[in-house]
Design a protein around this motif. Structure first.
Motif, PDB file in Angstrom:
ATOM      1  N   VAL A  38      -0.406   6.409  -8.138  1.00 17.46           N
ATOM      2  CA  VAL A  38       0.098   6.867  -6.839  1.00 17.46           C
ATOM      3  C   VAL A  38       0.318   5.718  -5.855  1.00 17.46           C
ATOM      4  N   ASN A  39      -0.270   4.559  -6.115  1.00 11.25           N
ATOM      5  CA  ASN A  39       0.020   3.362  -5.325  1.00 11.25           C
ATOM      6  C   ASN A  39      -0.394   2.132  -6.121  1.00 11.25           C
ATOM      7  N   LEU A  40       0.088   0.984  -5.710  1.00 13.52           N
ATOM      8  CA  LEU A  40      -0.175  -0.225  -6.482  1.00 13.52           C
ATOM      9  C   LEU A  40      -1.619  -0.690  -6.347  1.00 13.52           C
ATOM     10  N   GLY A  61       3.697   3.445 -10.272  1.00 14.34           N
ATOM     11  CA  GLY A  61       4.584   3.901  -9.210  1.00 14.34           C
ATOM     12  C   GLY A  61       3.836   4.123  -7.913  1.00 14.34           C
ATOM     13  N   VAL A  62       4.593   4.460  -6.875  1.00 20.95           N
ATOM     14  CA  VAL A  62       4.032   4.697  -5.541  1.00 20.95           C
ATOM     15  C   VAL A  62       4.521   6.059  -5.043  1.00 20.95           C
ATOM     16  N   GLU A  70       1.502  -1.187  -0.046  1.00 18.98           N
ATOM     17  CA  GLU A  70       2.407  -2.196  -0.605  1.00 18.98           C
ATOM     18  C   GLU A  70       3.667  -1.512  -1.114  1.00 18.98           C
ATOM     19  N   GLU A  71       4.795  -1.951  -0.615  1.00 20.14           N
ATOM     20  CA  GLU A  71       6.067  -1.357  -1.007  1.00 20.14           C
ATOM     21  C   GLU A  71       6.530  -1.986  -2.327  1.00 20.14           C
ATOM     22  N   PRO A  72       6.814  -1.175  -3.333  1.00 24.20           N
ATOM     23  CA  PRO A  72       7.206  -1.743  -4.620  1.00 24.20           C
ATOM     24  C   PRO A  72       8.655  -2.216  -4.615  1.00 24.20           C
TER      25      PRO A  72
END
Length: 258
Positions: A38-40, A61-62, A70-72
């Motif tokens: 769900v987030n890095l 993934g996010v 943190e934006e992938p």
């Protein structure tokens, strides 16, 4: 056997009792589970589950609900997806229910995940809530049909299901389908092609009846399958075999073959 195609066993309430959950899975003929990122920041915990247990696979993934994280980038997702236990990109998608305002960042993040999926050849795990029209539009604009994937924890109507299937996506049904008031979703469960169906828990959330309100876990996916079998008037084995076959065909998990 059954496969839980979407769970969060890395979350603290499940991770702290993972050995007992594995025992429960075996007791209920749930052979494998897909642990969803769900987030890095939380990805190491997801990968740890997949590395410790040969019946657990991972994604990267996010989730669209995570605004301050943190934006992938496409490059980052592609690099992380090289891990041998990663079989999908996501959880990604759109959620206009929990967040409001200018959500263009959410739509851009979704596009990034689709582009990463196309580069890696891995299927997408898509979350959509109060956003079906934009979700389908972006999937089509970005050529997501090339890799396909799954509309996880599906709660939309038959028309949205048909549109998603036309874009090479599977429909995954969770414990929600067992809820008394899920009338429209029950109709989806009755009508979609078996070759496009998956089952999941989305645990620790959304425990199926008769466990509604309790902490969900992968072993309970059997109850989702039982309810779908009742709705369709088919043997439980039919749902088990179809959803297991679909999971293997879609995700091509290491060590599993049809």
């Amino acid at each position: 056997m059954f496969i839980d195609s979407h769970c969060h066993i890395d979350f603290p309430e499940l991770a702290e009792k993972i050995d007992a959950l594995q025992d429960a899975m075996r007791a209920n003929q749930v052979s494998h589970a897909l642990c969803i990122s769900v987030n890095l920041a939380g990805l190491p915990g997801v990968l740890d589950m997949a590395e410790r247990f040969d019946n657990v696979f991972a994604t990267v993934g996010v989730h669209p609900d995570y605004e301050d994280c943190e934006e992938p980038s496409v490059e980052r997702l592609v690099a992380l997806a090289k891990h041998p236990r990663v079989v999908g990109i996501g959880e990604t998608g759109l959620d206009y229910y929990r967040l409001t305002g200018d959500l263009e960042w959410q739509r851009e993040r979704f596009r990034v995940h689709i582009r990463a999926a196309r580069q890696t050849g891995l299927p997408l795990i898509v979350h959509t809530r109060s956003s079906a029209e934009d979700t389908l539009r972006i999937l089509e604009e970005e050529g997501a049909a090339e890799v396909g994937g799954v509309m996880h924890c599906f709660t939309e109507n038959r028309e949205v299901a048909a549109a998603a299937i036309a874009l090479n996506f599977h429909i995954s049904l969770s414990g929600i389908v067992t809820f008394k008031n899920a009338v429209e979703l029950k109709e989806v469960a009755r009508s979609i092609p078996l070759e496009r169906m998956l089952i999941e828990t989305d645990s620790p959330y959304l425990a199926p009846v008769p466990f509604r309100g309790k902490t969900n876990h992968p072993a309970l996916v059997k109850h989702v399958a039982e309810h779908i079998a009742d709705l369709r008037g088919v043997p439980l084995a039919t749902i088990a075999e179809a959803t297991t076959r679909n999971f293997i065909r879609l995700f091509k998990p290491p060590g599993l073959s049809q």
